[in-house]
Design an enzyme around this catalytic site. Sequence first.
Site, mmCIF file in Angstrom:
data_model
loop_
_atom_site.group_PDB
_atom_site.id
_atom_site.type_symbol
_atom_site.label_atom_id
_atom_site.label_comp_id
_atom_site.label_asym_id
_atom_site.label_seq_id
_atom_site.Cartn_x
_atom_site.Cartn_y
_atom_site.Cartn_z
ATOM 1 C CD GLU A 115 -1.590 4.097 8.118
ATOM 2 O OE1 GLU A 115 -1.306 4.616 9.151
ATOM 3 O OE2 GLU A 115 -1.612 4.733 7.079
ATOM 4 C CE1 TYR B 164 0.038 2.841 13.630
ATOM 5 C CE2 TYR B 164 -1.890 4.073 12.664
ATOM 6 C CZ TYR B 164 -0.596 3.315 12.500
ATOM 7 O OH TYR B 164 -0.226 3.327 11.117
ATOM 8 C CD GLU C 17 -4.617 7.796 9.553
ATOM 9 O OE1 GLU C 17 -4.243 8.596 10.460
ATOM 10 O OE2 GLU C 17 -4.063 6.600 10.256
ATOM 11 C CG HIS D 227 -0.807 8.814 3.476
ATOM 12 N ND1 HIS D 227 -1.126 7.343 3.742
ATOM 13 C CD2 HIS D 227 -0.550 9.489 4.798
ATOM 14 C CE1 HIS D 227 -0.809 7.321 5.003
ATOM 15 N NE2 HIS D 227 -0.516 8.528 5.613
ATOM 16 C CG ASN E 19 -4.976 3.230 8.844
ATOM 17 O OD1 ASN E 19 -5.229 2.414 7.947
ATOM 18 N ND2 ASN E 19 -4.704 4.476 8.426
ATOM 19 N NE ARG F 242 -3.216 2.505 2.668
ATOM 20 C CZ ARG F 242 -3.070 3.347 3.623
ATOM 21 N NH1 ARG F 242 -2.221 3.110 4.667
ATOM 22 N NH2 ARG F 242 -3.726 4.392 3.724
HETATM 23 C C1 FCB Z 1 -1.082 7.114 10.806
HETATM 24 C C2 FCB Z 1 -0.783 7.845 9.545
HETATM 25 C C3 FCB Z 1 0.677 7.144 8.817
HETATM 26 C C4 FCB Z 1 1.608 6.960 9.910
HETATM 27 C C5 FCB Z 1 1.120 6.259 11.095
HETATM 28 C C6 FCB Z 1 2.052 6.314 12.296
HETATM 29 O O1 FCB Z 1 -1.820 8.282 11.186
HETATM 30 O O2 FCB Z 1 -1.652 7.261 8.584
HETATM 31 O O3 FCB Z 1 1.170 8.120 7.938
HETATM 32 O O4 FCB Z 1 2.182 8.343 10.325
HETATM 33 O O5 FCB Z 1 0.087 7.162 11.588
#
Ligand code: FCB
Length: 464
Positions: free
Chosen positions: A370, A305, A176, A131, A303, A87
């Site tokens: 992500e 985290y 995002e 992006h 995405n 990607r």
């Molecule tokens: C996300 C972004 C990516 C990277 C990660 C850690 O928010 O899409 O570009 O910075 O975080």
Amino acid sequence: MTTTQPRAVAEAAPTFPPGFSFGAATAAYQIEGAVDADGRGPSIWDTFSHTPGRTHEGDTGDVACDHYRRYPEDIALMADLGLDAYRFSVAWPRVMPSGAGRVEQRGLDFYRRLVDGLLDTGITPWLTLYHWDLPQALEDRGGWADRDTALRFADYAAVVHSALGDRVPHWSTLNEPMCSALLGYMAGQHAPGRRDPVAAARAVHHLLLGHGLATRELRAAGADSVGITLNFTPMSAASASPADVDAARRLDGQQNRMFLLPVVTGEYPADVVADLAEAGAPLPVEDGDLDVVATPVDWLGVNYYFRSVVSALPEPTGKATPFIGAERIDDVAPPGPTTTMGWAVTPEAFTDLLLWLRGIAPTLPMVITENGSAWADAPGADGRVEDPERVDYLVRHLAAVAAAMEQGADVRGYFAWSLMDNFEWARGYAQRFGLVHVDYATQRRTPKHSAAVYRDIARRSREA
Ligand code: FCB
């Protein structure tokens, strides 16, 4: 340091159904460098990163990983990692240096060479159109706060598709939009660095409108795998007090529901519309817009985290916040270890998130576009890069995805963030998210231990 053999770790990890894609992700400004090459125009990230005080130690993407020149080596790395898919994003200012009008063929040619290299290697390209690197010329005309930017984005989508539509199967409009709109126009922590709630709310809607218009262009041109990538942060209240509960509702609204619901249901959540109107920053919706925003997509890019815990305070925190009308809301990190970004490690919330998404859009396939973690990785005396924390994060988050799939979530693939260490936006080069270590002084790439683990997890799944 003793480390587990990759195969041993991989054997403890879950397996995934046939056809599940294992990939890695990057973004143009974070890796390409070569900002002046082949007629590329400036983007808001060039301007922002060159403004003193905006990024960690004044880091910029001028050179980054020099991927613009080293892409053949990077494709070879991906092949060594055994990736099914890659990607990447296209830099709008490479293709249309001033955002509209003239097309720069040399920019398109770069992406054509990249895509052909991937296809020759058996790696499936997943292309993201945006992006975060808006052409500066469009920001000068109001950026995403201006409705016209949404129309320009659709034109750009059509240009890229006409050049690459014959060879790129999977298309994503935006990465995002929450970060583009709220970090960029409200918190001022990302480009263009504005702190204006009215502009931020306008940016939210114009990004989503741009997504819908671009989706229509892509469909009209024959694309049959179109999606959008949203970032989700599950929010919970620090206590059962009505103020904390309302703080969690407000942030969940702006972080998660404000972007998801218009795309999948054609409506903004009523509580968020009310919050923004009350803050004097209404969403500038015109007749028919929401039908455009809700143009059907083929998949949702997720995405993820970490999760957040929030609490309401009697007085403003004094900190910049991306959320509108949230001056009195603070983020209390959940207990436990954090990555070098300061982000909590919370895999269990990932399973819950995927099941929540399935509940809202039961028939929409999901792709994890992500997921990853930053740690203070450095090569040892033998040159190897051991990253046990990343291995642990990776395996636990893949297990969280597998657990959601067992409970019915339709997840088609997983892209690790990131293929290699890169320019982590305002946090510069200090944050290393890569499966591959990059020595920025020499541009030497060294696969970390996690890269071997990931390769073996994928291989074991394919053999199962
Ligand atoms: C996300 C972004 C990516 C990277 C990660 C850690 O928010 O899409 O570009 O910075 O975080």
